[in-house]
Every structure is written in structure tokens, then in C-alpha cells.
Write an enzyme that holds these catalytic residues in place. Structure first.
Site, short mmCIF file in Angstrom:
data_model
loop_
_atom_site.label_atom_id
_atom_site.label_comp_id
_atom_site.label_asym_id
_atom_site.label_seq_id
_atom_site.Cartn_x
_atom_site.Cartn_y
_atom_site.Cartn_z
N HIS A 105 -4.35 1.20 7.59
CA HIS A 105 -2.87 1.94 7.40
C HIS A 105 -2.84 3.00 6.70
O HIS A 105 -2.35 4.13 6.87
CB HIS A 105 -2.16 0.73 7.23
CG HIS A 105 -0.44 1.28 7.41
ND1 HIS A 105 0.18 0.60 8.26
CD2 HIS A 105 0.18 2.22 6.56
CE1 HIS A 105 1.43 1.19 7.90
NE2 HIS A 105 1.43 2.07 6.96
N GLU A 106 -3.45 2.79 5.34
CA GLU A 106 -3.10 3.97 4.47
C GLU A 106 -4.06 5.08 4.67
O GLU A 106 -3.82 6.17 4.51
CB GLU A 106 -3.50 3.27 2.91
CG GLU A 106 -2.61 2.16 2.57
CD GLU A 106 -1.04 2.48 2.75
OE1 GLU A 106 -0.57 3.80 2.38
OE2 GLU A 106 -0.17 1.70 3.05
N CYS B 208 6.15 0.21 7.23
CA CYS B 208 5.75 1.17 6.60
C CYS B 208 7.04 1.67 5.73
O CYS B 208 7.89 1.64 6.16
CB CYS B 208 5.19 2.54 7.49
SG CYS B 208 4.60 3.93 6.77
N LEU B 209 6.64 1.88 4.40
CA LEU B 209 7.60 2.24 3.68
C LEU B 209 8.29 3.57 4.01
O LEU B 209 9.54 3.92 3.77
CB LEU B 209 7.16 2.29 2.25
CG LEU B 209 6.57 1.29 1.49
CD1 LEU B 209 6.00 1.39 -0.05
CD2 LEU B 209 7.79 0.09 1.43
N GLY C 283 0.96 -1.09 -0.06
CA GLY C 283 -0.16 -0.05 -0.04
C GLY C 283 0.79 1.30 -0.13
O GLY C 283 1.96 1.30 0.58
N HIS D 173 -2.54 7.30 6.88
CA HIS D 173 -1.60 8.14 6.35
C HIS D 173 -2.13 9.62 5.98
O HIS D 173 -1.50 10.53 5.93
CB HIS D 173 -0.79 7.73 5.36
CG HIS D 173 0.41 6.86 5.56
ND1 HIS D 173 1.46 7.58 6.13
CD2 HIS D 173 0.52 5.47 5.38
CE1 HIS D 173 2.26 6.35 6.26
NE2 HIS D 173 1.90 5.10 6.19
N GLN E 168 2.98 9.95 1.11
CA GLN E 168 4.19 9.34 1.16
C GLN E 168 4.97 9.64 0.12
O GLN E 168 6.26 9.25 0.28
CB GLN E 168 4.29 7.87 1.48
CG GLN E 168 3.63 7.18 2.66
CD GLN E 168 3.29 6.03 2.92
OE1 GLN E 168 2.23 5.32 2.33
NE2 GLN E 168 4.47 5.07 3.46
#
Length: 184
Positions: A135-136, A93-94, A46, A139, A51
Site C-alpha cells: 500500500h505504501e 488510507c489516511l 503506514g 503511494h 501523503q
């Protein structure tokens, strides 16, 4: 379509509340294509627009459902409700490479929003897909998964988070190398 640099913990855009998308146009579809390309290059499941430095309410997911099936789609101006159950599972997380912790989240949610063409989306999802969507969506509100940890766990991560904020990312963290496994 392009691979954009992923913003790392400490970048102020990750803490901003993203703005609603008002135009479902070619620039939105180009952003979505870039999000998919970037997510794939970093081996994520995701990726939210903040991000990559874009404070708009857009994210993409590409989540395995089973050995042969994946859920791959974009969501614009998402809303999550009808939360049910609780589950604890590891998240990464990226934007926080190298950090993985158990997070408690609802097992089932209802997703509402639009695709990149403006078509409405409404569906109930559960399991790993529900976790990824939550999660997304976080963000887009400037919330990181570490915010959902206990103060004690956050304290244990303080040195790693401070290092990321100083620009010290794990060796080999770049597109194609990914962050060491599925993250969003």
C-alpha cells in the site's frame, strides 16, 4: 519532530511519482521522524512522504504482528518483488478518510531498500505487513488503493471521492482523532 497535515484525495502530490532519495542526511531523518509522529497522531499503520506533501520515495510503517509485537521501521527507495499468493482484505488510507474497501494483493513479498541512515534492507514479509508495505509503495508511484478496485466499485465510491477532493472530510478527522481506525 512535528505532526504534518495529511494530504487528502484530490491533492496532485498524491498522483505524482516520487523521486529517489539521494542524500541520507539529517533532513531525511527529520522527515522520517515527522512521518512517524504524523502516522501516530492520525492512528495509521503506514504513511508515505507524498501523503504529507513530500514527493520523495520514503515511507514508514508501524504494524501489529501479534498482541505484544509491532514492526516499526522506515524504508527509503523501496522495491518490492518476489510476490507470492493472493489475499483479499479491507484497506483504508489516511488520505481518503472514511473509505474502506476490500483489495486483492499478494500475500508475500520481498522488500528491498534502505533505512533512514542508508543501511540496506532486504527481507521477505507476509500477511498484514506485506499488505501495508505494498500500500505504501503504491503511494510512491502515485497509485491509491482505490485504483486497485474494479471500475464498478470505483463508481460506487465516486461521490465520496469527489467530496474529499472538494475538501469535505469526515467530521472529527484530525490528529489524535484519526480516521476511524487503522489506515495507511
Amino acid at each position: 519532530m512535528a505532526i504534518r497535515p495529511v494530504r487528502i484525495y484530490g491533492d496532485p502530490v498524491l498522483r505524482q511519482k516520487a523521486a529517489d532519495v539521494t542524500a541520507f542526511d539529517d533532513s531525511l531523518r527529520a522527515l522520517v521522524a515527522d512521518l512517524f509522529d504524523t502516522m501516530k497522531a492520525y492512528r495509521g499503520v503506514g504513511l508515505a512522504a507524498p501523503q504529507v506533501g513530500v514527493a520523495q520515495r520514503v515511507f514508514v510503517v508501524d504494524v501489529p504482528v501479534d498482541e505484544q509485537t509491532r514492526e516499526r521501521f522506515a524504508v527509503v527507495n523501496p522495491g518490492l518483488d518476489m510476490r507470492e499468493g493472493k489475499d483479499v482484505a479491507e484497506e483504508g488510507c489516511l488520505s481518503m478518510p472514511g473509505i474502506y474497501e476490500d483489495v486483492t494483493r499478494p500475500v508475500k513479498v520481498r522488500l528491498r531498500g534502505f533505512d533512514e541512515h542508508g543501511a540496506p534492507i532486504q527481507r521477505v514479509v507476509d500477511g498484514y505487513l506485506a499488505r501495508t508495505l505494498q500500500h505504501e509503495a503504491d503511494h510512491l508511484d502515485g497509485v491509491l488503493f482505490t485504483d486497485r478496485l474494479s471500475p464498478l466499485k470505483r463508481q460506487f465510491l465516486r461521490r465520496q471521492l469527489d467530496a474529499l477532493a472538494r475538501g469535505e472530510v469526515p467530521e472529527g478527522y484530525h490528529p489524535e482523532a484519526g480516521g476511524g481506525g487503522p489506515a495507511s
